[in-house]
Design a protein around this motif. Sequence first.
Motif, PDB file in Angstrom:
ATOM      1  N   SER A  12       3.390 -22.522 -33.953  1.00  0.00           N
ATOM      2  CA  SER A  12       4.581 -21.932 -33.221  1.00  0.00           C
ATOM      3  C   SER A  12       5.640 -21.802 -34.298  1.00  0.00           C
ATOM      4  O   SER A  12       6.086 -22.170 -35.012  1.00  0.00           O
ATOM      5  CB  SER A  12       4.960 -23.252 -32.516  1.00  0.00           C
ATOM      6  N   ARG A  14       8.560 -21.152 -32.505  1.00  0.00           N
ATOM      7  CA  ARG A  14       9.886 -21.462 -31.672  1.00  0.00           C
ATOM      8  C   ARG A  14      10.580 -22.332 -32.138  1.00  0.00           C
ATOM      9  O   ARG A  14      10.613 -23.146 -33.012  1.00  0.00           O
ATOM     10  CB  ARG A  14       9.308 -22.449 -30.288  1.00  0.00           C
ATOM     11  N   ALA A  17      10.333 -25.709 -31.763  1.00  0.00           N
ATOM     12  CA  ALA A  17       9.076 -26.328 -31.669  1.00  0.00           C
ATOM     13  C   ALA A  17       9.031 -27.792 -31.891  1.00  0.00           C
ATOM     14  O   ALA A  17       9.334 -28.236 -33.223  1.00  0.00           O
ATOM     15  CB  ALA A  17       8.238 -25.390 -32.562  1.00  0.00           C
ATOM     16  N   LEU A  18       8.014 -28.333 -30.942  1.00  0.00           N
ATOM     17  CA  LEU A  18       7.485 -29.717 -31.286  1.00  0.00           C
ATOM     18  C   LEU A  18       6.793 -29.926 -32.469  1.00  0.00           C
ATOM     19  O   LEU A  18       6.798 -30.962 -33.067  1.00  0.00           O
ATOM     20  CB  LEU A  18       7.081 -30.305 -30.034  1.00  0.00           C
ATOM     21  N   SER A  19       5.852 -28.817 -32.558  1.00  0.00           N
ATOM     22  CA  SER A  19       4.872 -28.753 -33.555  1.00  0.00           C
ATOM     23  C   SER A  19       5.576 -28.832 -35.178  1.00  0.00           C
ATOM     24  O   SER A  19       4.849 -29.387 -35.895  1.00  0.00           O
ATOM     25  CB  SER A  19       3.832 -27.684 -33.451  1.00  0.00           C
ATOM     26  N   PRO A  82       0.107 -26.572 -31.644  1.00  0.00           N
ATOM     27  CA  PRO A  82       0.445 -26.711 -30.187  1.00  0.00           C
ATOM     28  C   PRO A  82      -0.789 -26.326 -28.987  1.00  0.00           C
ATOM     29  O   PRO A  82      -1.811 -25.515 -29.920  1.00  0.00           O
ATOM     30  CB  PRO A  82       1.443 -25.666 -29.750  1.00  0.00           C
ATOM     31  N   GLU A  83      -1.064 -26.685 -28.250  1.00  0.00           N
ATOM     32  CA  GLU A  83      -2.234 -26.357 -27.269  1.00  0.00           C
ATOM     33  C   GLU A  83      -1.663 -25.505 -25.942  1.00  0.00           C
ATOM     34  O   GLU A  83      -0.916 -25.702 -25.377  1.00  0.00           O
ATOM     35  CB  GLU A  83      -2.713 -27.529 -26.475  1.00  0.00           C
ATOM     36  N   TYR A  84      -2.294 -24.177 -26.089  1.00  0.00           N
ATOM     37  CA  TYR A  84      -2.394 -23.102 -25.102  1.00  0.00           C
ATOM     38  C   TYR A  84      -3.440 -23.215 -24.175  1.00  0.00           C
ATOM     39  O   TYR A  84      -4.491 -22.704 -24.765  1.00  0.00           O
ATOM     40  CB  TYR A  84      -1.803 -21.721 -25.742  1.00  0.00           C
ATOM     41  N   ASN A  85      -3.426 -23.697 -23.175  1.00  0.00           N
ATOM     42  CA  ASN A  85      -4.661 -23.517 -22.152  1.00  0.00           C
ATOM     43  C   ASN A  85      -5.741 -24.014 -22.899  1.00  0.00           C
ATOM     44  O   ASN A  85      -6.861 -23.546 -22.760  1.00  0.00           O
ATOM     45  CB  ASN A  85      -4.890 -22.288 -21.452  1.00  0.00           C
ATOM     46  N   GLY A  86      -5.751 -25.389 -23.349  1.00  0.00           N
ATOM     47  CA  GLY A  86      -6.774 -25.970 -24.082  1.00  0.00           C
ATOM     48  C   GLY A  86      -7.283 -25.408 -25.486  1.00  0.00           C
ATOM     49  O   GLY A  86      -8.132 -25.651 -25.880  1.00  0.00           O
ATOM     50  N   SER A 126       1.527 -32.023 -28.603  1.00  0.00           N
ATOM     51  CA  SER A 126       1.909 -31.588 -27.078  1.00  0.00           C
ATOM     52  C   SER A 126       2.948 -32.556 -26.641  1.00  0.00           C
ATOM     53  O   SER A 126       2.839 -33.884 -26.786  1.00  0.00           O
ATOM     54  CB  SER A 126       0.520 -31.701 -26.343  1.00  0.00           C
ATOM     55  N   PRO A 127       3.825 -31.824 -25.614  1.00  0.00           N
ATOM     56  CA  PRO A 127       4.559 -32.960 -25.066  1.00  0.00           C
ATOM     57  C   PRO A 127       3.695 -33.845 -23.864  1.00  0.00           C
ATOM     58  O   PRO A 127       4.625 -34.554 -23.253  1.00  0.00           O
ATOM     59  CB  PRO A 127       5.684 -31.942 -24.283  1.00  0.00           C
ATOM     60  N   ARG A 134      -7.611 -31.221 -26.894  1.00  0.00           N
ATOM     61  CA  ARG A 134      -8.680 -29.954 -26.536  1.00  0.00           C
ATOM     62  C   ARG A 134      -8.650 -29.004 -27.567  1.00  0.00           C
ATOM     63  O   ARG A 134      -9.803 -28.251 -27.902  1.00  0.00           O
ATOM     64  CB  ARG A 134      -8.725 -29.645 -25.198  1.00  0.00           C
TER      65      ARG A 134
HETATM   66  C1  LIG Z   1       0.803 -20.196 -22.308  1.00  0.00           C
HETATM   67  C2  LIG Z   1       0.837 -21.941 -22.571  1.00  0.00           C
HETATM   68  C3  LIG Z   1      -0.140 -22.781 -22.090  1.00  0.00           C
HETATM   69  C4  LIG Z   1       0.077 -24.044 -22.536  1.00  0.00           C
HETATM   70  N1  LIG Z   1      -0.952 -24.884 -22.154  1.00  0.00           N
HETATM   71  C5  LIG Z   1      -0.951 -26.218 -22.706  1.00  0.00           C
HETATM   72  C6  LIG Z   1      -2.274 -27.125 -22.526  1.00  0.00           C
HETATM   73  O1  LIG Z   1      -3.269 -26.483 -22.354  1.00  0.00           O
HETATM   74  N2  LIG Z   1      -2.107 -28.164 -22.975  1.00  0.00           N
HETATM   75  C7  LIG Z   1      -0.842 -28.955 -23.315  1.00  0.00           C
HETATM   76  O2  LIG Z   1      -0.702 -30.068 -23.559  1.00  0.00           O
HETATM   77  N3  LIG Z   1       0.259 -28.077 -23.298  1.00  0.00           N
HETATM   78  C8  LIG Z   1       0.352 -26.850 -22.919  1.00  0.00           C
HETATM   79  N4  LIG Z   1       1.451 -25.895 -22.854  1.00  0.00           N
HETATM   80  C9  LIG Z   1       2.692 -26.505 -23.114  1.00  0.00           C
HETATM   81  C10 LIG Z   1       2.895 -26.566 -24.814  1.00  0.00           C
HETATM   82  O3  LIG Z   1       2.355 -27.876 -25.073  1.00  0.00           O
HETATM   83  C11 LIG Z   1       4.486 -26.643 -24.739  1.00  0.00           C
HETATM   84  O4  LIG Z   1       5.150 -25.637 -24.542  1.00  0.00           O
HETATM   85  C12 LIG Z   1       4.833 -27.137 -26.361  1.00  0.00           C
HETATM   86  O5  LIG Z   1       5.954 -27.471 -26.618  1.00  0.00           O
HETATM   87  C13 LIG Z   1       4.340 -25.898 -27.237  1.00  0.00           C
HETATM   88  O6  LIG Z   1       4.542 -26.229 -28.731  1.00  0.00           O
HETATM   89  P1  LIG Z   1       5.804 -25.990 -29.649  1.00  0.00           P
HETATM   90  O7  LIG Z   1       6.890 -27.000 -28.942  1.00  0.00           O
HETATM   91  O8  LIG Z   1       5.213 -26.502 -31.002  1.00  0.00           O
HETATM   92  O9  LIG Z   1       6.178 -24.554 -29.484  1.00  0.00           O
HETATM   93  C14 LIG Z   1       1.097 -24.689 -22.783  1.00  0.00           C
HETATM   94  C15 LIG Z   1       2.474 -23.709 -22.840  1.00  0.00           C
HETATM   95  C16 LIG Z   1       2.387 -22.629 -22.983  1.00  0.00           C
HETATM   96  C17 LIG Z   1       3.195 -21.469 -23.197  1.00  0.00           C
END
Ligand SMILES: Cc1cc2nc3c(=O)[nH]c(=O)nc-3n(C[C@H](O)[C@H](O)[C@H](O)COP(=O)(O)O)c2cc1C
Length: 195
Positions: A12, A14, A17-19, A82-86, A126-127, A134
């Motif tokens: 990430s 951002r 970013a938490l990561s 970070p996890e986006y949709n798994g 992840s938050p 996943r």
């Molecule tokens: C498109 C999208 C999909 C996401 N899918 C998941 C998910 O599958 N699992 C999860 O735990 N969080 C999911 N999140 C929430 C992210 O974990 C959260 O936004 C996180 O803070 C992103 O990482 P970062 O803080 O390092 O940028 C999703 C966020 C986005 C924008």
Amino acid sequence: MKPPRIVVMAGSRRAEALSRRVAFACVQALQAAGAEVEHVELADYPAPLYDGDLEVAQGLPDCIVRLQHILHASDGLLVVNPEYNGSVTPLLKNTLDWCSRPNPADRARSGGAVYAGRAAAVVGSSPGALGGMRVLFHVRDILGYLGMQVIPQQLAVAKAGDAVGEDGRLKDGAQQAMLEALAVALADCARRLRA
Ligand SMILES: Cc1cc2nc3c(=O)[nH]c(=O)nc-3n(C[C@H](O)[C@H](O)[C@H](O)COP(=O)(O)O)c2cc1C
């Protein structure tokens, strides 16, 4: 013996970013394990979305060539996901894909040569309550496909916004111990593979 050189990157860029916070905890654990660490901020490597036509017209972006050199000079990689949709973030996949492309001007330090035979470890962030569990299976596959030796140890950091203390360590003692064990295993693997 020279310490193993490990690149740490979060998927990430951002500002909040938490990561990134989790990546700092990883950097600290790897340093304690005797590694030399290069913390890569992907915000400093702003590559466009990969496009074959763009590559033909302009070659590799300068930032990707720089990152290829950093990866090539390393013995291992730790990715905080970070996890986006798994699954993995498009930013991470795009960066890994660009770096996997050969640079005709520097074949030895580009393409598959920046990954092959090096050690890797994966951490989720992840938050949510599952800590990005996943994504870990997907990113393992991707790094393995690139020829990296992904160590079995992994960690999923849940509630990542509150997981890292002021001292840069994970607040949960059991998780911090797992991170330290992962860091030792990655440093060892990187050292052995380099030898
Ligand atoms: C498109 C999208 C999909 C996401 N899918 C998941 C998910 O599958 N699992 C999860 O735990 N969080 C999911 N999140 C929430 C992210 O974990 C959260 O936004 C996180 O803070 C992103 O990482 P970062 O803080 O390092 O940028 C999703 C966020 C986005 C924008």
